[in-house]
Design an enzyme around this catalytic site. Structure first.
Site, PDB file in Angstrom:
ATOM      1  N   GLY A   1      11.862 -29.527  -7.157  1.00  0.00           N
ATOM      2  CA  GLY A   1      12.433 -30.240  -6.013  1.00  0.00           C
ATOM      3  C   GLY A   1      11.449 -31.135  -5.286  1.00  0.00           C
ATOM      4  O   GLY A   1      11.738 -31.620  -4.192  1.00  0.00           O
TER       5      GLY A   1
ATOM      6  N   GLY B   1      17.494 -29.045 -11.853  1.00  0.00           N
ATOM      7  CA  GLY B   1      18.048 -28.817 -10.521  1.00  0.00           C
ATOM      8  C   GLY B   1      18.769 -30.048 -10.009  1.00  0.00           C
ATOM      9  O   GLY B   1      19.888 -30.352 -10.425  1.00  0.00           O
ATOM     10  N   GLY B   2      18.112 -30.784  -9.130  1.00  0.00           N
ATOM     11  CA  GLY B   2      18.719 -31.942  -8.466  1.00  0.00           C
ATOM     12  C   GLY B   2      19.471 -32.883  -9.404  1.00  0.00           C
ATOM     13  O   GLY B   2      20.591 -33.320  -9.101  1.00  0.00           O
TER      14      GLY B   2
ATOM     15  N   GLU C   1       8.768 -22.973 -14.993  1.00  0.00           N
ATOM     16  CA  GLU C   1       8.978 -23.882 -13.873  1.00  0.00           C
ATOM     17  C   GLU C   1       7.793 -23.801 -12.917  1.00  0.00           C
ATOM     18  O   GLU C   1       7.739 -22.912 -12.064  1.00  0.00           O
ATOM     19  CB  GLU C   1      10.257 -23.500 -13.113  1.00  0.00           C
ATOM     20  CG  GLU C   1      11.508 -23.561 -13.969  1.00  0.00           C
ATOM     21  CD  GLU C   1      12.747 -23.761 -13.109  1.00  0.00           C
ATOM     22  OE1 GLU C   1      13.455 -24.756 -13.349  1.00  0.00           O
ATOM     23  OE2 GLU C   1      12.994 -22.965 -12.197  1.00  0.00           O
TER      24      GLU C   1
ATOM     25  N   SER D   1      11.682 -31.068 -11.413  1.00  0.00           N
ATOM     26  CA  SER D   1      11.811 -32.529 -11.287  1.00  0.00           C
ATOM     27  C   SER D   1      12.030 -33.231 -12.625  1.00  0.00           C
ATOM     28  O   SER D   1      11.544 -34.338 -12.846  1.00  0.00           O
ATOM     29  CB  SER D   1      10.611 -33.113 -10.550  1.00  0.00           C
ATOM     30  OG  SER D   1      10.536 -32.560  -9.244  1.00  0.00           O
TER      31      SER D   1
ATOM     32  N   HIS E   1      14.301 -17.113 -10.413  1.00  0.00           N
ATOM     33  CA  HIS E   1      14.004 -18.478  -9.971  1.00  0.00           C
ATOM     34  C   HIS E   1      13.011 -18.413  -8.810  1.00  0.00           C
ATOM     35  O   HIS E   1      13.070 -17.507  -7.980  1.00  0.00           O
ATOM     36  CB  HIS E   1      15.290 -19.184  -9.535  1.00  0.00           C
ATOM     37  CG  HIS E   1      15.090 -20.636  -9.296  1.00  0.00           C
ATOM     38  ND1 HIS E   1      14.563 -21.113  -8.109  1.00  0.00           N
ATOM     39  CD2 HIS E   1      15.272 -21.707 -10.097  1.00  0.00           C
ATOM     40  CE1 HIS E   1      14.457 -22.431  -8.201  1.00  0.00           C
ATOM     41  NE2 HIS E   1      14.878 -22.819  -9.394  1.00  0.00           N
TER      42      HIS E   1
ATOM     43  N   ASN F   1      21.086 -26.223 -12.835  1.00  0.00           N
ATOM     44  CA  ASN F   1      21.121 -25.257 -11.744  1.00  0.00           C
ATOM     45  C   ASN F   1      21.571 -25.999 -10.480  1.00  0.00           C
ATOM     46  O   ASN F   1      20.795 -26.752  -9.898  1.00  0.00           O
ATOM     47  CB  ASN F   1      19.716 -24.668 -11.571  1.00  0.00           C
ATOM     48  CG  ASN F   1      19.603 -23.756 -10.372  1.00  0.00           C
ATOM     49  OD1 ASN F   1      20.597 -23.393  -9.758  1.00  0.00           O
ATOM     50  ND2 ASN F   1      18.371 -23.383 -10.039  1.00  0.00           N
ATOM     51  N   TRP F   2      22.816 -25.771 -10.100  1.00  0.00           N
ATOM     52  CA  TRP F   2      23.370 -26.520  -8.964  1.00  0.00           C
ATOM     53  C   TRP F   2      22.836 -26.018  -7.625  1.00  0.00           C
ATOM     54  O   TRP F   2      23.034 -26.665  -6.602  1.00  0.00           O
ATOM     55  CB  TRP F   2      24.903 -26.419  -8.946  1.00  0.00           C
ATOM     56  CG  TRP F   2      25.601 -27.074 -10.103  1.00  0.00           C
ATOM     57  CD1 TRP F   2      25.028 -27.591 -11.233  1.00  0.00           C
ATOM     58  CD2 TRP F   2      27.010 -27.271 -10.231  1.00  0.00           C
ATOM     59  NE1 TRP F   2      26.001 -28.099 -12.065  1.00  0.00           N
ATOM     60  CE2 TRP F   2      27.223 -27.917 -11.480  1.00  0.00           C
ATOM     61  CE3 TRP F   2      28.118 -26.977  -9.441  1.00  0.00           C
ATOM     62  CZ2 TRP F   2      28.498 -28.258 -11.937  1.00  0.00           C
ATOM     63  CZ3 TRP F   2      29.390 -27.314  -9.894  1.00  0.00           C
ATOM     64  CH2 TRP F   2      29.566 -27.956 -11.127  1.00  0.00           C
ATOM     65  N   LYS F   3      22.240 -24.835  -7.618  1.00  0.00           N
ATOM     66  CA  LYS F   3      21.765 -24.218  -6.369  1.00  0.00           C
ATOM     67  C   LYS F   3      22.921 -24.140  -5.363  1.00  0.00           C
ATOM     68  O   LYS F   3      24.056 -24.019  -5.779  1.00  0.00           O
ATOM     69  CB  LYS F   3      20.548 -24.981  -5.817  1.00  0.00           C
ATOM     70  CG  LYS F   3      19.493 -25.162  -6.911  1.00  0.00           C
ATOM     71  CD  LYS F   3      18.154 -25.630  -6.419  1.00  0.00           C
ATOM     72  CE  LYS F   3      17.219 -25.787  -7.612  1.00  0.00           C
ATOM     73  NZ  LYS F   3      15.863 -26.180  -7.227  1.00  0.00           N
TER      74      LYS F   3
ATOM     75  N   GLU G   1      12.830 -19.896  -6.103  1.00  0.00           N
ATOM     76  CA  GLU G   1      13.444 -19.825  -4.760  1.00  0.00           C
ATOM     77  C   GLU G   1      13.859 -18.399  -4.431  1.00  0.00           C
ATOM     78  O   GLU G   1      13.803 -17.971  -3.281  1.00  0.00           O
ATOM     79  CB  GLU G   1      14.627 -20.802  -4.678  1.00  0.00           C
ATOM     80  CG  GLU G   1      14.128 -22.241  -4.569  1.00  0.00           C
ATOM     81  CD  GLU G   1      15.044 -23.287  -5.178  1.00  0.00           C
ATOM     82  OE1 GLU G   1      16.246 -23.023  -5.384  1.00  0.00           O
ATOM     83  OE2 GLU G   1      14.543 -24.396  -5.463  1.00  0.00           O
TER      84      GLU G   1
HETATM   85  P1  PGA Z   1      14.528 -29.593  -9.715  1.00  0.00           P
HETATM   86  O1  PGA Z   1      14.817 -28.005  -9.777  1.00  0.00           O
HETATM   87  O2  PGA Z   1      14.956 -30.137 -11.053  1.00  0.00           O
HETATM   88  O3  PGA Z   1      15.402 -30.086  -8.579  1.00  0.00           O
HETATM   89  O4  PGA Z   1      13.089 -29.752  -9.468  1.00  0.00           O
HETATM   90  C1  PGA Z   1      14.577 -27.277 -10.944  1.00  0.00           C
HETATM   91  C2  PGA Z   1      14.952 -25.854 -10.712  1.00  0.00           C
HETATM   92  O5  PGA Z   1      14.838 -25.392  -9.569  1.00  0.00           O
HETATM   93  O6  PGA Z   1      15.368 -25.142 -11.635  1.00  0.00           O
END
Ligand code: PGA
Length: 252
Positions: free
Chosen positions: A175, A236-237, A169, A215, A97, A9-11, A99
């Protein structure tokens, strides 16, 4: 055996140029090393998907959108519909998600509409669920996740439910660099599978891929993916670096 999946997930990261570089590097590695029998998915920003699909055609890498509108079409300035996503070449869509839930106020009812629209358009929903830190500390995490599923995916009939992917998640791990322990991921994901068995049946519960997200990185993916109810990760990251992402993909 359940499908094993690693999704990035590049966000809201990368310009188109950077995205082309990143997707190109991932696709090259995927073609060369073919990490055993996994589905590799990237979820770039909407604006990049068509271009990246074209640039990596034939690689076997799949694409997801990070979100979709909860309405089919019409006067919804700035929204992107499932039909539009379909025409980009994406075959998956991330829905719910944390967010989206916390920063954009998306509620279960909206998420359910999104799931239904995605399925109508033959997009596979990657549906996120997970508890806040205070909910875990209060010991309510199983209840919270059950409610999130009861209000959304568990309203689908079995035929439709079998098309979805679930991503657990824990919000406190997204994050933050704070990963759930492999035991915490396993405990919740086994509980989710039990909830599925109770709502549908054992066979359905055994067939649905459940990913872990929060993470997850190359240094911890192997022990998380080794858990019997973890079928891969939503990253994510760490999905923004091709090498790191592909070493996660090789962690099964
Ligand atoms: P993260 O994000 O790996 O940066 O914690 C995961 C996600 O939001 O799907």
């Amino acid at each position: 055996m359940r499908q094993r999946i690693v999704a990035g997930n590049w966000k809201m990261n990368t310009t188109l140029e950077e995205g082309l570089q990143l997707a190109g590097d991932v696709a090259k590695d995927y073609i060369k090393n073919r990490p055993g029998d996994i589905e590799l998915i990237m979820a770039p920003p909407f604006t990049h998907i068509s271009e990246l699909v074209k640039a990596t055609a034939g690689s076997g890498v799949k694409y997801a959108a990070q979100n979709c509108a909860s309405e089919k079409e019409g006067a919804y300035t700035g929204e992107v519909s499932v039909a539009m996503i379909r025409t980009t070449g994406a075959t998956y869509v991330i829905i719910g998600h944390s967010e989206r839930r916390t920063l954009f106020g998306e509620k279960d009812e909206t998420l359910f509409k999104k799931v239904r629209l995605a399925l109508e358009e033959s997009l596979v929903p990657i549906f996120c669920c997970g508890e806040l830190l205070e909910e875990r500390e209060a010991g309510n995490h199983f209840e919270v996740v059950k409610k999130q599923l009861d209000n959304t995916l568990f309203r689908l009939d079995e035929v439709d439910f079998r098309k979805v992917i679930i991503a657990y998640e824990p919000v406190w791990a997204i994050g933050t660099g704070k990963t759930a322990t492999p035991e915490q991921a396993q405990e919740m994901q086994a509980a989710i599978r039990k909830m599925i068995a109770e709502r549908y049946d054992e066979e359905t519960a055994n067939d649905i891929p459940i990913l872990y997200g929060g993470s997850c990185k190359a240094s911890n993916a192997a022990e998380i993916f080794a858990q019997p109810d973890v079928d891969g990760g939503l990253i994510g990251g760490a999905s923004l670096m091709a090498d790191e992402f592909m070493s996660i993909a090789r962690s099964f």
